[in-house]
Design a protein around this motif. Structure first.
Motif: not given
Length: 83
Positions: A53-65
């Motif tokens: 969960l942490g890995t997925g959310i971190t990568q998703l936020v990093d991709e959006k920014n």
């Protein structure tokens, strides 16, 4: 494609976390798998869920920014040819 993979990682992490909570309440004996320590099964499953969960959310936020310059550099034909 990458976005679908990130969402699937997040969903699997949430499912593992929910199953860890259920195993903690009900007990890991319902699995009928001979683990060495049955009391650590929900902790291990929950840890895997939190990590996914942490890995997925971190990568998703990093991709959006990403800024516009980073996106242009990422899709630059010269960099694609080099790699």
């Amino acid at each position: 494609m990458k976005n679908k993979l990130l969402w699937s990682i997040i969903i699997v992490g949430m499912l593992l976390l929910i199953s860890a909570i259920i195993l903690g309440v009900v007990g890991a004996e319902i699995l009928n798998i001979p683990f060495i320590r049955m009391d650590l099964v929900p902790i291990g499953v929950g840890f895997c869920g939190v990590m996914l969960l942490g890995t997925g959310i971190t990568q998703l936020v990093d991709e959006k920014n990403k800024t516009k310059e980073q996106l242009v550099e990422e899709h630059d034909e010269r960099n694609i040819t080099i790699s």
